[in-house]
Every structure is written in C-alpha cells, then in structure tokens.
Design a protein around this motif. Structure first.
Motif, PDB file in Angstrom:
ATOM      1  N   SER A 120       8.235  12.550  70.156  1.00 32.92           N
ATOM      2  CA  SER A 120       6.903  13.082  70.444  1.00 32.92           C
ATOM      3  C   SER A 120       6.177  13.593  69.201  1.00 32.92           C
ATOM      4  O   SER A 120       4.975  13.884  69.253  1.00 32.92           O
ATOM      5  N   THR A 121       6.886  13.713  68.075  1.00 32.86           N
ATOM      6  CA  THR A 121       6.234  14.152  66.839  1.00 32.86           C
ATOM      7  C   THR A 121       5.693  12.972  66.038  1.00 32.86           C
ATOM      8  O   THR A 121       5.189  13.157  64.930  1.00 32.86           O
ATOM      9  N   GLN A 122       5.778  11.770  66.603  1.00 30.40           N
ATOM     10  CA  GLN A 122       5.285  10.580  65.929  1.00 30.40           C
ATOM     11  C   GLN A 122       4.113   9.981  66.705  1.00 30.40           C
ATOM     12  O   GLN A 122       4.131   9.929  67.933  1.00 30.40           O
ATOM     13  N   THR A 123       3.112   9.528  65.956  1.00 30.20           N
ATOM     14  CA  THR A 123       2.046   8.711  66.543  1.00 30.20           C
ATOM     15  C   THR A 123       2.493   7.258  66.498  1.00 30.20           C
ATOM     16  O   THR A 123       3.038   6.799  65.493  1.00 30.20           O
ATOM     17  N   VAL A 124       2.271   6.544  67.587  1.00 30.09           N
ATOM     18  CA  VAL A 124       2.631   5.121  67.631  1.00 30.09           C
ATOM     19  C   VAL A 124       1.363   4.304  67.839  1.00 30.09           C
ATOM     20  O   VAL A 124       0.579   4.579  68.746  1.00 30.09           O
ATOM     21  N   VAL A 125       1.155   3.315  66.969  1.00 31.55           N
ATOM     22  CA  VAL A 125       0.016   2.413  67.075  1.00 31.55           C
ATOM     23  C   VAL A 125       0.547   1.020  67.391  1.00 31.55           C
ATOM     24  O   VAL A 125       1.364   0.479  66.653  1.00 31.55           O
ATOM     25  N   GLY A 155       0.161   9.279  71.471  1.00 28.05           N
ATOM     26  CA  GLY A 155       0.631  10.498  70.827  1.00 28.05           C
ATOM     27  C   GLY A 155      -0.333  11.652  71.024  1.00 28.05           C
ATOM     28  O   GLY A 155      -1.479  11.478  71.446  1.00 28.05           O
ATOM     29  N   ASP A 156       0.124  12.851  70.687  1.00 24.17           N
ATOM     30  CA  ASP A 156      -0.671  14.054  70.904  1.00 24.17           C
ATOM     31  C   ASP A 156      -1.962  14.067  70.096  1.00 24.17           C
ATOM     32  O   ASP A 156      -2.917  14.759  70.470  1.00 24.17           O
ATOM     33  N   VAL A 157      -2.027  13.321  68.994  1.00 25.63           N
ATOM     34  CA  VAL A 157      -3.244  13.315  68.179  1.00 25.63           C
ATOM     35  C   VAL A 157      -4.449  12.782  68.944  1.00 25.63           C
ATOM     36  O   VAL A 157      -5.596  13.079  68.603  1.00 25.63           O
ATOM     37  N   VAL A 158      -4.196  12.001  70.002  1.00 19.77           N
ATOM     38  CA  VAL A 158      -5.303  11.457  70.787  1.00 19.77           C
ATOM     39  C   VAL A 158      -6.153  12.585  71.376  1.00 19.77           C
ATOM     40  O   VAL A 158      -7.380  12.463  71.519  1.00 19.77           O
ATOM     41  N   ASN A 159      -5.534  13.708  71.691  1.00 17.42           N
ATOM     42  CA  ASN A 159      -6.275  14.834  72.275  1.00 17.42           C
ATOM     43  C   ASN A 159      -7.305  15.426  71.315  1.00 17.42           C
ATOM     44  O   ASN A 159      -8.254  16.091  71.753  1.00 17.42           O
ATOM     45  N   LEU A 160      -7.138  15.196  70.015  1.00 13.43           N
ATOM     46  CA  LEU A 160      -8.092  15.730  69.047  1.00 13.43           C
ATOM     47  C   LEU A 160      -9.451  15.046  69.154  1.00 13.43           C
ATOM     48  O   LEU A 160     -10.449  15.562  68.646  1.00 13.43           O
ATOM     49  N   TYR A 161      -9.488  13.899  69.813  1.00 10.51           N
ATOM     50  CA  TYR A 161     -10.778  13.240  70.038  1.00 10.51           C
ATOM     51  C   TYR A 161     -11.752  14.195  70.719  1.00 10.51           C
ATOM     52  O   TYR A 161     -12.926  14.296  70.352  1.00 10.51           O
ATOM     53  N   HIS A 162     -11.273  14.915  71.736  1.00 14.54           N
ATOM     54  CA  HIS A 162     -12.142  15.806  72.500  1.00 14.54           C
ATOM     55  C   HIS A 162     -12.680  16.937  71.629  1.00 14.54           C
ATOM     56  O   HIS A 162     -13.822  17.367  71.783  1.00 14.54           O
ATOM     57  N   GLU A 163     -11.848  17.421  70.713  1.00 11.50           N
ATOM     58  CA  GLU A 163     -12.252  18.526  69.844  1.00 11.50           C
ATOM     59  C   GLU A 163     -13.335  18.102  68.855  1.00 11.50           C
ATOM     60  O   GLU A 163     -14.214  18.891  68.495  1.00 11.50           O
ATOM     61  N   PHE A 164     -13.274  16.835  68.416  1.00 12.00           N
ATOM     62  CA  PHE A 164     -14.179  16.375  67.375  1.00 12.00           C
ATOM     63  C   PHE A 164     -15.415  15.640  67.879  1.00 12.00           C
ATOM     64  O   PHE A 164     -16.398  15.494  67.149  1.00 12.00           O
ATOM     65  N   ALA A 179       4.635  11.824  61.535  1.00  9.90           N
ATOM     66  CA  ALA A 179       4.879  10.431  61.147  1.00  9.90           C
ATOM     67  C   ALA A 179       4.015   9.530  62.013  1.00  9.90           C
ATOM     68  O   ALA A 179       3.541   9.931  63.083  1.00  9.90           O
ATOM     69  N   VAL A 180       3.792   8.326  61.532  1.00  6.66           N
ATOM     70  CA  VAL A 180       3.061   7.335  62.311  1.00  6.66           C
ATOM     71  C   VAL A 180       3.789   5.997  62.192  1.00  6.66           C
ATOM     72  O   VAL A 180       4.296   5.643  61.121  1.00  6.66           O
TER      73      VAL A 180
END
Length: 310
Positions: A198-203, A268-277, A175-176
């Motif tokens: 922790s399963t939600q992204t917050v903007v 949120g945890d999705v921020v870590n995907l920046y490093h992967e991409f 969820a976001v």
C-alpha cells in the motif's frame, strides 16, 4: 602515380608554360559506384501527445530526418514538426491491429539506415518504457548501425501531472511501479502478488481492456478493495478524461462510462490528492471535487488561460 595536386603546387608560374603534363582526375575506374555511407537511427520519444511536451533535442533531430517511422500514438501536431522533405511511414500498432509486425519495422530501420539516410523512429511516450525501443536497437546494432536515443515524457508522468496526482509523496507513496498489463505475445500479466504494498503507487499501461480481470485478481491476491483507483484516458491531450473510483468499483464504473483508449490506470493513495488540488490546478479537467460515472469531465472544462484566474 604522382599526386597531381602536390606536383602542380611545386611548380613556379614561369615553368608552367614549358611543362607538358597529363593529369588524371581520379584513380577510380569509371562505372564503379562509390560505397554509400551508412546512416544513423535516432530513437525519439514523442511524449504523451501534447506538442509542448516535446523535448528540444527531439525537435532538432526530427527536423533533419530523411525518413520518419512513426507510431499510432504520435499526434498529427508532432508529426507536422518533422522535416517537410522527410518520407513519413506509418508503422503503428494498436490492440489486435498492427500496420506492420515488429520484424517488419526492424527491417525498415535497417534498410533505410544502410542506404545512408538519417532515420527517426518516432514513438509515443518514452521508447524505453513499454515501447519496444530496446528490441529495435538490438536489430540496428546487429547491422553495425550507430544510433541515438532521445527520451520522451512517458504517459504516466504526463497524465499524473495534468491531473494533479503525484506519483510519489512522502506521506502516501515511497515508490512507484510501472507495470504492463500484457506480456509478450499478448499473455496476461497476472503477477498480482508483487502489487500489494500500500506504500507503492502502481501504474498500469495497456490495461483498460483487462480492467475487470485485473481488479478482481488484485483483490483476490489481497489488495484492499477500497484502494483509490483512477482511469486516465488520452493523457495530456485536450481530450483527456478521468474516472475516479476504488479498486472494487472502478471496473463497473468504466463499463458504463466507456472511456476510450489509450488509457492509463493508476492505483494507490496518491489518487486521493486529486481532490485536494483540483480547484487550483490549471491543468485539471473541470472543477468537480469527484469524477464518477455520472460526471466524467472532458477538455471543455479546462481553464484555458491564466487571465481567467488572475
């Protein structure tokens, strides 16, 4: 009175010379002005600032506008796409600096529409996401004015896409939430208990000036201080910058880096995907695997042409 157009049509050409008729062109008394037809209001989302992200429908409406009321977050490139003959009125609002109060903007919308004009209300991002679009339309319909609402790409989507940070991901965020840092009349939004999943992204919109207070409040409410956190300044523009850290240290990093507003905050945890991409993202800001206060990357490091990597 006889309808003159019907009367003349009924006559044959042979009878016309023998007819002595007097035709009144109009039944309206002279000197009385006809009622002006009510115009329309078009609530248009200008997107995040990159003119290439503007929708085709928005462009079509902008090019037929008589009057354009635009905000401070509307870029000059986008404003230049409006009809050359349109009257352009700046009504922007920034923190503690309003060109016009909201009531004044509402009055202008109504005034020009009632004068029969096509009015474009050009707002940064999407008018219905923290853009007060609903408030303005309430005033418009109170006066019997028809409107059209055209969505725009909101800053959260634009910033996250450019940086390569997906707002949702099946392994990281189901969820976001889009949250404003300030409520009506500038009151702080301190509903931190709603933001602990922790399963939600917050903007967070409009939260840069409250960053320290907000991060402390979230940690005190129970959010893990190691939660990934990013500040994205000037979303989607050539001047976009990122600052990546954690909930526990991002305020300290921003105090030194001083990324400018407007800025968006993503937690949120999705921020870590920046490093992967990052090393493969043509829109990413630079090739660094981590952006911290010593390594804030700006638009000069953009991969500007596909030919560079093909």
């Amino acid at each position: 009175m006889t309808d003159s157009s019907t009367f003349i049509t009924a006559l044959t050409s042979q009878n016309l010379p023998n007819i002595n008729c007097h035709i009144r062109v109009s039944d309206e008394p002279s000197g009385i002005e006809k009622n002006v037809k009510t115009g329309t209001v078009h609530l248009v989302g200008a997107g995040s600032g990159d003119p290439e992200l503007l929708t085709l429908k928005a462009l079509r409406v902008m090019q037929k506008a008589d009057v354009v009321l635009y905000d401070s977050l509307v870029s000059e490139d986008i404003l230049d796409m409006c009809a050359l003959t349109a009257e352009k009125i700046f009504v922007g609002k920034r923190r503690a600096n309003h060109a016009l109060p909201q009531e004044g903007i509402n009055e202008l919308l109504v005034k020009h529409a009632l004068a029969g004009k096509t009015v474009v209300r050009l707002k940064g991002g999407d008018p219905f996401i923290f853009g007060r679009g609903g408030e303005e339309l309430q005033e418009v319909v109170r006066h019997g004015i028809h409107f059209e609402s055209i969505p725009g790409i909101t800053a959260a989507s634009a910033a996250a896409s450019r940086a390569g940070i997906p707002l949702t991901h099946r392994d990281h965020a189901q969820a976001v939430k889009f949250v404003t840092a300030c409520k009506k009349l500038g009151a702080p939004n301190n509903d931190y208990d709603e933001l602990l999943d922790s399963t939600q992204t917050v903007v967070f919109y409009m939260g840069l000036n409250r960053l320290d207070e907000m991060t402390q409040g979230l940690i005190a409410a129970g959010r893990d201080s190691n939660t990934p956190f990013v500040v994205i300044s000037h979303a989607s523009l050539p001047t976009q910058q990122l600052l990546i850290g954690t909930l526990g240290n991002i305020a300290e990093q921003q105090a030194e880096a001083k990324l400018p507003t407007p800025a968006l905050l993503i937690m949120g945890d999705v921020v870590n995907l920046y490093h992967e991409f990052a090393n493969y993202n043509l829109g990413a800001l630079g090739k660094s695997t981590f952006i911290d206060v010593q390594n804030v990357v700006s638009s000069h490091d953009l991969v500007s042409n596909l030919e560079v990597v093909t």
